[in-house]
Design a protein around this motif. Structure first.
Motif, PDB file in Angstrom:
ATOM      1  N   ASP A 291      43.793  18.657  25.411  1.00 59.06           N
ATOM      2  CA  ASP A 291      44.259  20.053  25.310  1.00 59.06           C
ATOM      3  C   ASP A 291      43.076  21.016  25.247  1.00 59.06           C
ATOM      4  O   ASP A 291      43.061  22.050  25.918  1.00 59.06           O
ATOM      5  CB  ASP A 291      45.140  20.240  24.054  1.00 59.06           C
ATOM      6  CG  ASP A 291      46.510  19.583  24.209  1.00 59.06           C
ATOM      7  OD1 ASP A 291      46.836  19.177  25.349  1.00 59.06           O
ATOM      8  OD2 ASP A 291      47.232  19.452  23.200  1.00 59.06           O
ATOM      9  N   ILE A 292      42.060  20.668  24.462  1.00 56.68           N
ATOM     10  CA  ILE A 292      40.863  21.525  24.356  1.00 56.68           C
ATOM     11  C   ILE A 292      40.205  21.652  25.731  1.00 56.68           C
ATOM     12  O   ILE A 292      39.832  22.743  26.167  1.00 56.68           O
ATOM     13  CB  ILE A 292      39.862  20.948  23.333  1.00 56.68           C
ATOM     14  CG1 ILE A 292      40.434  21.032  21.915  1.00 56.68           C
ATOM     15  CG2 ILE A 292      38.515  21.649  23.422  1.00 56.68           C
ATOM     16  CD1 ILE A 292      39.673  20.214  20.885  1.00 56.68           C
ATOM     17  N   MET A 293      40.077  20.531  26.418  1.00 54.32           N
ATOM     18  CA  MET A 293      39.406  20.561  27.736  1.00 54.32           C
ATOM     19  C   MET A 293      40.193  21.415  28.731  1.00 54.32           C
ATOM     20  O   MET A 293      39.618  22.210  29.479  1.00 54.32           O
ATOM     21  CB  MET A 293      39.233  19.134  28.257  1.00 54.32           C
ATOM     22  CG  MET A 293      38.186  18.339  27.479  1.00 54.32           C
ATOM     23  SD  MET A 293      38.155  16.574  27.917  1.00 54.32           S
ATOM     24  CE  MET A 293      37.541  16.646  29.593  1.00 54.32           C
ATOM     25  N   LYS A 294      41.522  21.280  28.680  1.00 52.48           N
ATOM     26  CA  LYS A 294      42.351  22.066  29.612  1.00 52.48           C
ATOM     27  C   LYS A 294      42.197  23.554  29.320  1.00 52.48           C
ATOM     28  O   LYS A 294      42.018  24.364  30.232  1.00 52.48           O
ATOM     29  CB  LYS A 294      43.824  21.658  29.510  1.00 52.48           C
ATOM     30  CG  LYS A 294      44.119  20.332  30.200  1.00 52.48           C
ATOM     31  CD  LYS A 294      45.554  19.878  29.981  1.00 52.48           C
ATOM     32  CE  LYS A 294      45.811  18.547  30.671  1.00 52.48           C
ATOM     33  NZ  LYS A 294      47.030  17.893  30.129  1.00 52.48           N
ATOM     34  N   GLN A 295      42.198  23.893  28.023  1.00 51.24           N
ATOM     35  CA  GLN A 295      42.063  25.313  27.654  1.00 51.24           C
ATOM     36  C   GLN A 295      40.745  25.878  28.184  1.00 51.24           C
ATOM     37  O   GLN A 295      40.649  27.051  28.536  1.00 51.24           O
ATOM     38  CB  GLN A 295      42.082  25.467  26.126  1.00 51.24           C
ATOM     39  CG  GLN A 295      43.462  25.372  25.488  1.00 51.24           C
ATOM     40  CD  GLN A 295      43.362  25.009  24.013  1.00 51.24           C
ATOM     41  OE1 GLN A 295      42.285  25.131  23.415  1.00 51.24           O
ATOM     42  NE2 GLN A 295      44.458  24.518  23.441  1.00 51.24           N
ATOM     43  N   LYS A 296      39.720  25.037  28.235  1.00 50.43           N
ATOM     44  CA  LYS A 296      38.378  25.501  28.639  1.00 50.43           C
ATOM     45  C   LYS A 296      38.112  25.284  30.123  1.00 50.43           C
ATOM     46  O   LYS A 296      37.039  25.584  30.623  1.00 50.43           O
ATOM     47  CB  LYS A 296      37.316  24.780  27.803  1.00 50.43           C
ATOM     48  CG  LYS A 296      37.302  25.175  26.321  1.00 50.43           C
ATOM     49  CD  LYS A 296      36.462  24.209  25.502  1.00 50.43           C
ATOM     50  CE  LYS A 296      36.274  24.693  24.082  1.00 50.43           C
ATOM     51  NZ  LYS A 296      35.235  25.762  23.991  1.00 50.43           N
ATOM     52  N   GLY A 297      39.065  24.679  30.823  1.00 52.70           N
ATOM     53  CA  GLY A 297      38.880  24.469  32.253  1.00 52.70           C
ATOM     54  C   GLY A 297      37.997  23.290  32.597  1.00 52.70           C
ATOM     55  O   GLY A 297      37.468  23.182  33.711  1.00 52.70           O
ATOM     56  N   TYR A 298      37.795  22.352  31.656  1.00 51.39           N
ATOM     57  CA  TYR A 298      37.006  21.152  31.933  1.00 51.39           C
ATOM     58  C   TYR A 298      37.914  20.038  32.435  1.00 51.39           C
ATOM     59  O   TYR A 298      38.995  19.822  31.900  1.00 51.39           O
ATOM     60  CB  TYR A 298      36.291  20.680  30.663  1.00 51.39           C
ATOM     61  CG  TYR A 298      35.269  21.648  30.112  1.00 51.39           C
ATOM     62  CD1 TYR A 298      35.171  21.879  28.749  1.00 51.39           C
ATOM     63  CD2 TYR A 298      34.392  22.337  30.952  1.00 51.39           C
ATOM     64  CE1 TYR A 298      34.234  22.758  28.222  1.00 51.39           C
ATOM     65  CE2 TYR A 298      33.446  23.208  30.450  1.00 51.39           C
ATOM     66  CZ  TYR A 298      33.367  23.416  29.090  1.00 51.39           C
ATOM     67  OH  TYR A 298      32.437  24.282  28.575  1.00 51.39           O
ATOM     68  N   THR A 299      37.461  19.286  33.448  1.00 53.72           N
ATOM     69  CA  THR A 299      38.272  18.178  33.947  1.00 53.72           C
ATOM     70  C   THR A 299      37.635  16.828  33.630  1.00 53.72           C
ATOM     71  O   THR A 299      38.243  15.788  33.857  1.00 53.72           O
ATOM     72  CB  THR A 299      38.440  18.294  35.490  1.00 53.72           C
ATOM     73  OG1 THR A 299      37.130  18.267  36.073  1.00 53.72           O
ATOM     74  CG2 THR A 299      39.168  19.581  35.840  1.00 53.72           C
TER      75      THR A 299
END
Ligand SMILES: CC(C)(C)CCc1c(C(=O)O)[nH]c(=O)[nH]c1=O
Length: 312
Positions: A291-299
């Motif tokens: 969820d954190i990665m998605k919020q920050k646009g990291y894949t």
């Protein structure tokens, strides 16, 4: 998938695993880790022969912290070596960690010779918090001893090897230990082990909470995270890029995993909180981190690993 990571040419489908010593001492615990979403497991640090360890109470765990002086209770190297070899035959292509902690240099060398001669193809994590000669600090705090140990190990050991380090608290110690480790073909460095010789007191009973060593023991959990992140970052800034960093210490939630990776970790290990929460921890952390990665646009964790910013 978003949580995959690679160390020493081996790919793990999840960058999270247990820390040595926690729910990994017997086949039942290790099988549970195999069945779980953890990206790998590490076995309880092994000695050549089975050990009962210290008298209880030897561990005290609270929601946000733990203290332990287990005394290396384990089933002996053969038990864990047989387990990891059987597992690699059942699940070819997976990589796991076999932890060793000899109580002498001779024991460590004997165990590594046995592993070298075996068909084990996974990682070995050499625990440098193991005791040294009496009157000397633990190996990880005796830099000349670290040199001696690694010199003798790499005379013969050719399989992927990492070292588990105690926490350091002086920037010069980061310089000194990194300068030593950079001289060897290490696959990874795992930082940190518990903060040694802490003391937890029960004010109601006016007594320490564990029996061994007058109540002194290694501390883990939330309170060690700033020290853990400092060590992960300190080593990431100093070690040659071929040496991956495994981050351990103070991980309770997905955001703590994120912080360890931001500081340079390629894999993280969870001890105290895994002991408290059990196998469901890995599902929870995977969702929180994703969820954190998605919020920050990291894949991928490569998008942010080691990219901690400073003010200048
Ligand atoms: C502290 C030693 C007993 C020398 C090594 C095993 C170990 C233990 C232990 O078995 O007491 N506990 C830890 O928190 N970290 C460790 O590395």
């Amino acid at each position: 998938n978003m949580l995959a990571t690679t160390i020493g040419g081996r790919t793990f489908n999840n960058c999270m695993m247990n820390a040595a010593g926690v729910r990994c001492q017997n086949k039942r615990d290790l099988d549970a880790l195999v069945q779980s979403d953890a990206g790998a497991y590490v076995t309880k640090s092994a000695t050549p022969q089975k050990r009962a360890g210290n008298p209880s109470p030897r561990m005290h765990t609270l929601p946000h912290g733990s203290i332990n002086s287990m005394g290396l209770p384990n089933n002996g190297l053969d038990y864990y070596l047989n387990y990891v070899i059987a597992d690699q035959q059942k699940r070819p292509g997976t990589t796991n960690f076999l932890s060793v902690a000899g109580t002498s240099l001779a024991d460590n060398l004997a165990m590594l010779h046995q592993i070298q001669a075996s068909e084990y193809t996974g990682f070995v994590e050499l625990n440098l918090s193991c005791p040294n000669v009496p009157g000397k600090p633990q190996v990880g705090y005796d830099f000349d001893r670290v040199h001696t140990v690694l010199d003798q190990v790499f005379e013969f050991y050719t399989k992927p090897l990492g070292v588990k380090l105690p926490p350091y608290f002086d920037l010069v110690h980061f310089d000194q230990i990194a300068a030593i480790l950079n001289q060897y073909p290490l696959t990874f460095v795992n930082s940190i082990n518990s903060i040694g010789n802490a003391l937890v007191v029960d004010p109601q009973s006016e007594q320490v909470v564990i029996r061994p060593k007058g109540g002194y023991g290694g501390i883990g959990g939330a309170s060690v995270k700033p020290t853990a992140l400092a060590n992960v970052r300190g080593l990431a800034l100093r070690l040659k890029p071929e040496i991956a960093i495994v981050g351990t210490g103070g991980i309770l939630n997905g955001v703590d995993v994120f912080e360890h990776i931001l500081c340079g970790a390629s894999m993280v290990q969870i001890g105290t909180q895994f002991g408290y929460e059990g196998i469901p921890l890995f599902d929870r952390l995977a969702k929180e981190l994703t969820d954190i990665m998605k919020q920050k646009g990291y894949t991928s964790i490569d998008d942010f690993r080691g990219k901690l910013k400073t003010f200048d």
